[in-house]
Design a protein around this motif. Structure first.
Motif, mmCIF file in Angstrom:
data_model
loop_
_atom_site.group_PDB
_atom_site.id
_atom_site.type_symbol
_atom_site.label_atom_id
_atom_site.label_comp_id
_atom_site.label_asym_id
_atom_site.label_seq_id
_atom_site.Cartn_x
_atom_site.Cartn_y
_atom_site.Cartn_z
ATOM 1 N N PHE A 79 0.775 -1.180 -0.036
ATOM 2 C CA PHE A 79 0.009 0.003 -0.065
ATOM 3 C C PHE A 79 0.874 1.336 0.021
ATOM 4 O O PHE A 79 0.596 2.072 -0.840
ATOM 5 C CB PHE A 79 -0.924 0.045 1.358
ATOM 6 C CG PHE A 79 -1.458 1.199 1.434
ATOM 7 C CD1 PHE A 79 -2.605 1.455 0.601
ATOM 8 C CD2 PHE A 79 -1.361 2.094 2.558
ATOM 9 C CE1 PHE A 79 -3.554 2.717 0.791
ATOM 10 C CE2 PHE A 79 -2.248 3.269 2.537
ATOM 11 C CZ PHE A 79 -3.284 3.618 1.906
ATOM 12 N N VAL A 80 1.980 1.385 1.107
ATOM 13 C CA VAL A 80 2.721 2.454 0.875
ATOM 14 C C VAL A 80 3.686 2.650 -0.288
ATOM 15 O O VAL A 80 3.611 3.858 -0.859
ATOM 16 C CB VAL A 80 3.751 2.235 1.962
ATOM 17 C CG1 VAL A 80 4.576 3.562 2.228
ATOM 18 C CG2 VAL A 80 2.946 2.489 3.433
ATOM 19 N N GLU A 81 4.079 1.448 -0.827
ATOM 20 C CA GLU A 81 4.693 1.394 -2.008
ATOM 21 C C GLU A 81 3.872 2.031 -3.197
ATOM 22 O O GLU A 81 4.075 2.686 -4.144
ATOM 23 C CB GLU A 81 5.516 0.197 -2.218
ATOM 24 C CG GLU A 81 6.699 -0.261 -1.451
ATOM 25 C CD GLU A 81 7.761 0.945 -1.590
ATOM 26 O OE1 GLU A 81 8.073 1.185 -3.157
ATOM 27 O OE2 GLU A 81 8.267 1.536 -0.765
ATOM 28 N N ALA A 82 2.505 1.530 -3.261
ATOM 29 C CA ALA A 82 1.861 2.053 -4.243
ATOM 30 C C ALA A 82 1.399 3.453 -4.210
ATOM 31 O O ALA A 82 1.482 4.239 -5.308
ATOM 32 C CB ALA A 82 0.540 1.286 -4.185
ATOM 33 N N GLU A 83 1.508 4.105 -3.128
ATOM 34 C CA GLU A 83 1.376 5.440 -3.037
ATOM 35 C C GLU A 83 2.633 6.280 -3.341
ATOM 36 O O GLU A 83 2.458 6.976 -4.073
ATOM 37 C CB GLU A 83 1.267 5.883 -1.386
ATOM 38 C CG GLU A 83 -0.255 5.456 -0.782
ATOM 39 C CD GLU A 83 -0.549 6.087 0.420
ATOM 40 O OE1 GLU A 83 0.436 6.180 1.265
ATOM 41 O OE2 GLU A 83 -1.666 6.413 0.660
ATOM 42 N N LYS A 84 3.609 5.606 -3.106
ATOM 43 C CA LYS A 84 4.938 6.208 -3.637
ATOM 44 C C LYS A 84 5.021 6.096 -5.021
ATOM 45 O O LYS A 84 5.651 6.799 -5.864
ATOM 46 C CB LYS A 84 6.020 5.471 -2.780
ATOM 47 C CG LYS A 84 6.295 5.831 -1.295
ATOM 48 C CD LYS A 84 7.664 5.047 -0.888
ATOM 49 C CE LYS A 84 7.768 5.045 0.617
ATOM 50 N NZ LYS A 84 8.915 4.438 1.050
ATOM 51 N N GLN A 85 4.796 5.005 -5.687
ATOM 52 C CA GLN A 85 4.776 4.712 -7.234
ATOM 53 C C GLN A 85 3.831 5.892 -7.660
ATOM 54 O O GLN A 85 4.444 6.301 -8.756
ATOM 55 C CB GLN A 85 4.441 3.440 -7.470
ATOM 56 C CG GLN A 85 5.209 2.353 -6.966
ATOM 57 C CD GLN A 85 6.820 2.693 -7.501
ATOM 58 O OE1 GLN A 85 6.747 3.132 -8.596
ATOM 59 N NE2 GLN A 85 7.800 2.742 -6.775
#
Length: 539
Positions: free
Chosen positions: A325-331
């Motif tokens: 989830f956090v990485e998707a936000e970062k991406q």
């Protein structure tokens, strides 16, 4: 009849106590939860076969229409029979393991009973087989109607029906007829009731264990949710700092004595002690690529604590979901940044002014070239807008944008810019993150070829080729190379000689690392005044 009933209940109580002891083992509890762990199926069959044989040996000898209590029965005379609790083990095996388990246990129990002899040996051999089949069929039917087979009343009814079946078989198969009738008259009520109660008591035990498991499971679930509440904000830190902080949290909030983090088999974080007993919490991306694992060390093995193992398994899934989830936000932010930087760099007033000036100069002298430039400009703008909302695009679409950009630049620079393309058409449908090749080409043109003398032609080479990885797997190598002034290289591409170039490379590397799980996504080779070569690989 009452004394016989009391003796039968005593023997049933002994069998239930035995079942309680064995129910504490993890393989037994897996069957009691209807998980059907096939790796331990043989243990289940051996235990209940022994359990049923024990029910026979612990029975009450019946002879000459009377019974003689005995602690252990070795053989049965031709005129005698056994009032026993064999049915309890057979029925439970069928209710827990299904038809196959019920038949196997019933067959073993029946053959053993036949070997002891007696005028009802044949009936008592056939009865356990049919009882196991009946219990297995009831298990399959009742599972569809009820949530589970923990109902004490249902267990009692199945036991009652199975024992009644045995009484019917004795009347049907045993001879002489008069002795069979006398035997059934003596043992039917005590044996039917005591064995039905025995089966029901086993499921009372089952309910107790399930209640205990639910209570412990709820405690562990609350603990897992508490831990993930603490770890969610930590994932927003830089990755190295995040895993270190999460390892500290896991050590403090679980009963582990050590919490380590491993990536690619290498230990990167060490908190606490290392022991011989551990449990791994793999951290995976949305596309199920493992980026590392937390390893919790314990003072003893966790195999005998199923609820804690389930809690840790769920915790690993929740941590992976948090990371994804956090990485998707970062991406999403990186993609937006990539789009903005690309638009800022490519569509700046200066860039537009140069392109439009070139088109203007070509209108009168080279009208066909002017039309081509307008086509390239519109194509680039359309691809830019279409790709900006996507996570992955075909290599073909990215190359279309690169071609449009280079065509516009080549028209402006003329012979000062040479473009070489070496493209394997068979791999152009492979997916890559958008804005990966194009920013590399932009950096090569704007920064790599900047400052070259007028007597030197700038060359940009774009390669897309299929190759084999060191592990033998097929992959695609994408390379952008220039013969410009070179750049400073380091372990971190964000340390740059030009802010824009460094940010673009950092953005590309982070997105490639996220999608493909590689530690070093970009390979940079550069020498002063000889040029720069940047490569990356996709699967």
């Amino acid at each position: 009849m009452l004394p016989l009933m009391v003796d039968m209940l005593e023997r049933v109580g002994f069998l239930i106590a035995t079942a309680f002891v064995f129910s504490r083992s993890k393989w037994m509890r897996s069957y009691m939860s209807y998980q059907g762990d096939q790796s331990n199926h043989w243990r289940f069959l051996v235990f209940f076969s022994f359990y049923s044989i024990l029910g026979t040996y612990s029975g009450v000898a019946v002879s000459n229409f009377d019974y003689k209590p005995a602690p252990w029965i070795g053989e049965v005379s031709p005129t005698a029979a056994i009032a026993n609790s064999r049915t309890v083990g057979v029925v439970i095996a069928g209710l827990l393991g299904g038809v196959k388990s019920g038949l196997i246990v019933g067959l073993v129990a029946g053959i053993h009973r036949y070997s002891l002899g007696g005028f009802v040996a044949v009936a008592c051999m056939v009865a356990p087989i049919l009882q196991g089949l009946l219990a297995g069929l009831c298990r399959n039917a009742l599972k569809k109607r009820f949530r589970n087979m923990s109902s004490v009343k249902l267990a009692f009814l199945v036991g009652f029906a199975a024992e009644s079946l045995q009484m019917a078989l004795i009347l049907l198969l045993a001879r002489p007829w008069e002795e069979a009738i006398s035997l059934v008259s003596l043992i039917s009520v005590p044996q039917v009731l005591s064995n039905s109660i025995g089966v029901a008591l086993f499921f009372v035990l089952y309910n107790t264990i399930e209640t205990e498991e639910d209570r412990i499971g709820n405690e562990h679930a609350n603990r897992a949710l508490h831990i993930v509440d603490l770890t969610l904000p930590l994932w927003k830190l830089e990755f190295d700092k995040a895993v270190h902080a999460i390892a500290e949290t896991l050590l403090a909030e679980t009963k582990a004595v050590g919490a380590f983090f491993y990536r690619n088999g290498k230990e990167e974080v060490r908190e606490g002690l290392k022991t011989n007993y551990y449990f791994d919490l793999p951290i995976e991306t949305q596309n199920k690529k493992q980026i590392g694992q937390f390893r919790l060390f314990y003072e003893r093995a966790q195999d005998d604590i199923p609820s804690r193992r389930r809690m840790l398994t769920s915790l690993a899934q929740l941590l992976s979901q948090q990371y994804a989830f956090v990485e998707a936000e970062k991406q999403a932010q990186l993609l937006a940044d990539a789009e903005i930087r690309s638009l800022q760099a490519q569509m700046s007033p200066h860039f537009l002014f140069n392109v439009l000036n070139t088109v203007k100069s070509f209108i009168r002298t080279k009208p066909e070239d002017a039309r081509q430039l307008v086509t390239h400009l519109s194509k680039w703008m359309r691809n830019n807008m279409n790709n900006s909302s996507k996570t992955l695009i075909p290599i073909r679409d990215e190359l279309d944008m690169v071609t449009a950009y280079l065509s516009l630049s080549q028209a402006r620079l003329g012979e000062r810019l040479k473009v070489v393309a070496d493209i394997d058409e068979s791999v152009l449908d492979r997916l890559i993150p958008p804005f990966t090749i194009q920013p590399l080409v932009e950096n090569a043109l704007v920064h790599g070829l900047k400052g070259m003398g007028p007597d030197r032609t700038g060359t940009i080479r774009v390669e897309v080729q299929r190759e084999r990885s060191p592990g033998g797997q097929s992959r695609v190598r994408i390379t952008v190379e220039d013969n410009g002034i070179g750049m400073e290289t380091s372990a971190h591409v964000s340390r740059d000689q030009d802010e824009h170039a460094g940010l673009a490379l950092s953005n590309i590397e982070q997105r490639l690392r996220y999608h493909y799980g590689m530690d070093k996504a970009l390979v940079i080779e550069s020498q002063p005044n000889q040029g720069t070569k940047i490569s990356f690989w996709v699967r």
